[in-house]
Design a protein around this motif. Structure first.
Motif, PDB file in Angstrom:
ATOM      1  N   THR A   1      -0.179  -4.227   2.286  1.00 15.29           N
ATOM      2  CA  THR A   1      -1.038  -5.274   1.745  1.00 15.29           C
ATOM      3  C   THR A   1      -0.237  -6.410   1.123  1.00 15.29           C
ATOM      4  O   THR A   1       0.842  -6.187   0.578  1.00 15.29           O
ATOM      5  CB  THR A   1      -2.020  -4.710   0.693  1.00 15.29           C
ATOM      6  OG1 THR A   1      -2.894  -5.759   0.273  1.00 15.29           O
ATOM      7  CG2 THR A   1      -1.314  -4.139  -0.512  1.00 15.29           C
ATOM      8  N   ALA A   2      -0.805  -7.591   1.229  1.00 11.28           N
ATOM      9  CA  ALA A   2      -0.246  -8.762   0.547  1.00 11.28           C
ATOM     10  C   ALA A   2      -0.959  -8.961  -0.782  1.00 11.28           C
ATOM     11  O   ALA A   2      -0.549  -9.777  -1.597  1.00 11.28           O
ATOM     12  CB  ALA A   2      -0.405 -10.002   1.422  1.00 11.28           C
ATOM     13  N   ARG A   3      -2.021  -8.214  -1.000  1.00 14.67           N
ATOM     14  CA  ARG A   3      -2.816  -8.332  -2.226  1.00 14.67           C
ATOM     15  C   ARG A   3      -2.118  -7.570  -3.348  1.00 14.67           C
ATOM     16  O   ARG A   3      -2.011  -6.350  -3.302  1.00 14.67           O
ATOM     17  CB  ARG A   3      -4.204  -7.752  -1.967  1.00 14.67           C
ATOM     18  CG  ARG A   3      -5.190  -8.082  -3.040  1.00 14.67           C
ATOM     19  CD  ARG A   3      -6.568  -7.663  -2.598  1.00 14.67           C
ATOM     20  NE  ARG A   3      -7.190  -6.955  -3.679  1.00 14.67           N
ATOM     21  CZ  ARG A   3      -8.287  -6.231  -3.574  1.00 14.67           C
ATOM     22  NH1 ARG A   3      -8.874  -6.098  -2.423  1.00 14.67           N
ATOM     23  NH2 ARG A   3      -8.783  -5.643  -4.620  1.00 14.67           N
ATOM     24  N   THR A   4      -1.654  -8.308  -4.333  1.00 15.88           N
ATOM     25  CA  THR A   4      -0.861  -7.690  -5.396  1.00 15.88           C
ATOM     26  C   THR A   4      -1.587  -7.639  -6.730  1.00 15.88           C
ATOM     27  O   THR A   4      -0.955  -7.480  -7.763  1.00 15.88           O
ATOM     28  CB  THR A   4       0.475  -8.437  -5.574  1.00 15.88           C
ATOM     29  OG1 THR A   4       0.194  -9.804  -5.884  1.00 15.88           O
ATOM     30  CG2 THR A   4       1.335  -8.333  -4.346  1.00 15.88           C
ATOM     31  N   GLY A   5      -2.884  -7.762  -6.719  1.00 18.21           N
ATOM     32  CA  GLY A   5      -3.645  -7.712  -7.965  1.00 18.21           C
ATOM     33  C   GLY A   5      -3.446  -6.397  -8.696  1.00 18.21           C
ATOM     34  O   GLY A   5      -3.086  -5.376  -8.106  1.00 18.21           O
TER      35      GLY A   5
ATOM     36  N   SER B   1     -11.973  -3.415   7.421  1.00 19.42           N
ATOM     37  CA  SER B   1     -10.801  -3.366   6.537  1.00 19.42           C
ATOM     38  C   SER B   1     -10.089  -2.024   6.676  1.00 19.42           C
ATOM     39  O   SER B   1     -10.644  -1.055   7.211  1.00 19.42           O
ATOM     40  CB  SER B   1     -11.234  -3.560   5.089  1.00 19.42           C
ATOM     41  OG  SER B   1     -11.944  -2.416   4.631  1.00 19.42           O
TER      42      SER B   1
ATOM     43  N   ASP C   1      -3.137  -1.833   7.617  1.00 20.94           N
ATOM     44  CA  ASP C   1      -3.248  -3.092   6.910  1.00 20.94           C
ATOM     45  C   ASP C   1      -4.482  -3.006   6.017  1.00 20.94           C
ATOM     46  O   ASP C   1      -5.514  -2.462   6.415  1.00 20.94           O
ATOM     47  CB  ASP C   1      -3.385  -4.232   7.930  1.00 20.94           C
ATOM     48  CG  ASP C   1      -3.387  -5.610   7.297  1.00 20.94           C
ATOM     49  OD1 ASP C   1      -3.037  -5.746   6.112  1.00 20.94           O
ATOM     50  OD2 ASP C   1      -3.731  -6.568   8.011  1.00 20.94           O
ATOM     51  N   PHE C   2      -4.385  -3.521   4.820  1.00 20.86           N
ATOM     52  CA  PHE C   2      -5.507  -3.464   3.880  1.00 20.86           C
ATOM     53  C   PHE C   2      -6.626  -4.425   4.276  1.00 20.86           C
ATOM     54  O   PHE C   2      -7.786  -4.041   4.358  1.00 20.86           O
ATOM     55  CB  PHE C   2      -5.005  -3.768   2.466  1.00 20.86           C
ATOM     56  CG  PHE C   2      -6.089  -3.821   1.436  1.00 20.86           C
ATOM     57  CD1 PHE C   2      -6.819  -2.695   1.120  1.00 20.86           C
ATOM     58  CD2 PHE C   2      -6.366  -5.002   0.769  1.00 20.86           C
ATOM     59  CE1 PHE C   2      -7.823  -2.745   0.159  1.00 20.86           C
ATOM     60  CE2 PHE C   2      -7.361  -5.059  -0.197  1.00 20.86           C
ATOM     61  CZ  PHE C   2      -8.092  -3.925  -0.498  1.00 20.86           C
ATOM     62  N   MET C   3      -6.260  -5.687   4.527  1.00 25.18           N
ATOM     63  CA  MET C   3      -7.275  -6.701   4.835  1.00 25.18           C
ATOM     64  C   MET C   3      -7.190  -7.095   6.306  1.00 25.18           C
ATOM     65  O   MET C   3      -6.187  -7.648   6.750  1.00 25.18           O
ATOM     66  CB  MET C   3      -7.074  -7.935   3.957  1.00 25.18           C
ATOM     67  CG  MET C   3      -7.313  -7.665   2.496  1.00 25.18           C
ATOM     68  SD  MET C   3      -7.159  -9.129   1.445  1.00 25.18           S
ATOM     69  CE  MET C   3      -5.405  -9.413   1.495  1.00 25.18           C
TER      70      MET C   3
ATOM     71  N   TYR D   1       3.871  -3.241  -0.280  1.00 33.43           N
ATOM     72  CA  TYR D   1       3.487  -4.641  -0.416  1.00 33.43           C
ATOM     73  C   TYR D   1       4.228  -5.535   0.574  1.00 33.43           C
ATOM     74  O   TYR D   1       5.415  -5.325   0.843  1.00 33.43           O
ATOM     75  CB  TYR D   1       3.754  -5.128  -1.846  1.00 33.43           C
ATOM     76  CG  TYR D   1       2.859  -4.448  -2.857  1.00 33.43           C
ATOM     77  CD1 TYR D   1       1.527  -4.834  -2.996  1.00 33.43           C
ATOM     78  CD2 TYR D   1       3.331  -3.405  -3.644  1.00 33.43           C
ATOM     79  CE1 TYR D   1       0.698  -4.196  -3.897  1.00 33.43           C
ATOM     80  CE2 TYR D   1       2.505  -2.761  -4.554  1.00 33.43           C
ATOM     81  CZ  TYR D   1       1.194  -3.162  -4.673  1.00 33.43           C
ATOM     82  OH  TYR D   1       0.370  -2.526  -5.562  1.00 33.43           O
TER      83      TYR D   1
ATOM     84  N   THR E   1      -5.168  -3.217  -7.210  1.00 35.94           N
ATOM     85  CA  THR E   1      -5.100  -2.922  -5.782  1.00 35.94           C
ATOM     86  C   THR E   1      -4.512  -1.544  -5.507  1.00 35.94           C
ATOM     87  O   THR E   1      -5.106  -0.743  -4.790  1.00 35.94           O
ATOM     88  CB  THR E   1      -4.288  -3.994  -5.027  1.00 35.94           C
ATOM     89  OG1 THR E   1      -4.916  -5.260  -5.229  1.00 35.94           O
ATOM     90  CG2 THR E   1      -4.236  -3.689  -3.548  1.00 35.94           C
ATOM     91  N   LYS E   2      -3.351  -1.263  -6.063  1.00 38.09           N
ATOM     92  CA  LYS E   2      -2.694   0.016  -5.782  1.00 38.09           C
ATOM     93  C   LYS E   2      -3.540   1.178  -6.274  1.00 38.09           C
ATOM     94  O   LYS E   2      -3.753   2.148  -5.540  1.00 38.09           O
ATOM     95  CB  LYS E   2      -1.300   0.073  -6.394  1.00 38.09           C
ATOM     96  CG  LYS E   2      -0.554   1.342  -6.012  1.00 38.09           C
ATOM     97  CD  LYS E   2       0.894   1.293  -6.395  1.00 38.09           C
ATOM     98  CE  LYS E   2       1.608   2.540  -5.884  1.00 38.09           C
ATOM     99  NZ  LYS E   2       3.049   2.467  -6.052  1.00 38.09           N
TER     100      LYS E   2
END
Length: 122
Positions: free
Chosen positions: A83-87, A60, A53-55, A104, A90-91
């Motif tokens: 990750t749920a972070r799609t900014g 972390s 998991d990223f966060m 994701y 991020t990738k």
């Protein structure tokens, strides 16, 4: 069997990921709910891949991966991040840290095993 060390702090997601991978039939999953727990068990398990998991609170996914890289024999174990972070960055940020792939959330449980195998080049 491909041995996966799964680290995910959300119990529901942890259960879905573990079940999806085990039902795929080619994975043996050791699951941990924190980076600290993963560091305690990783020495006993020589995983073929990390699924992180990223966060997470406390440590972390990227911090945990850095710690794994300090353990003899784990320097080259492939890492895949959830990750749920799609900014936008991020990738690329995670790939620069050495991740093989970024998956994701929400993900499709029915295709998760194939995504992991593809990321591992199998």
């Amino acid at each position: 069997m491909i041995k996966i060390l799964l680290v995910e702090d959300e119990p529901d997601i942890l259960e879905v990921v573990k079940l999806a991978l085990e039902l795929y039939g080619e994975f043996e999953v050791v699951d941990c709910s924190s980076g600290e727990e993963a560091l305690r068990v990783v020495g006993d398990r020589k995983p073929d891949v990390f699924l992180l998991d990223f966060m997470m609170p406390g440590m972390s996914g990227p911090q945990l991966l850095a710690r794994f890289r300090e353990v003899p024999g784990l320097e080259d174990v492939p890492a895949i991040f959830l990750t749920a972070r799609t900014g936008a960055g991020t990738k690329s940020e995670l790939l620069e840290l050495g991740a093989k792939e970024v998956i994701y959330k929400p993900f499709k449980p029915t295709t998760l095993g194939a995504q992991v195998k593809t990321a591992m080049g199998r």
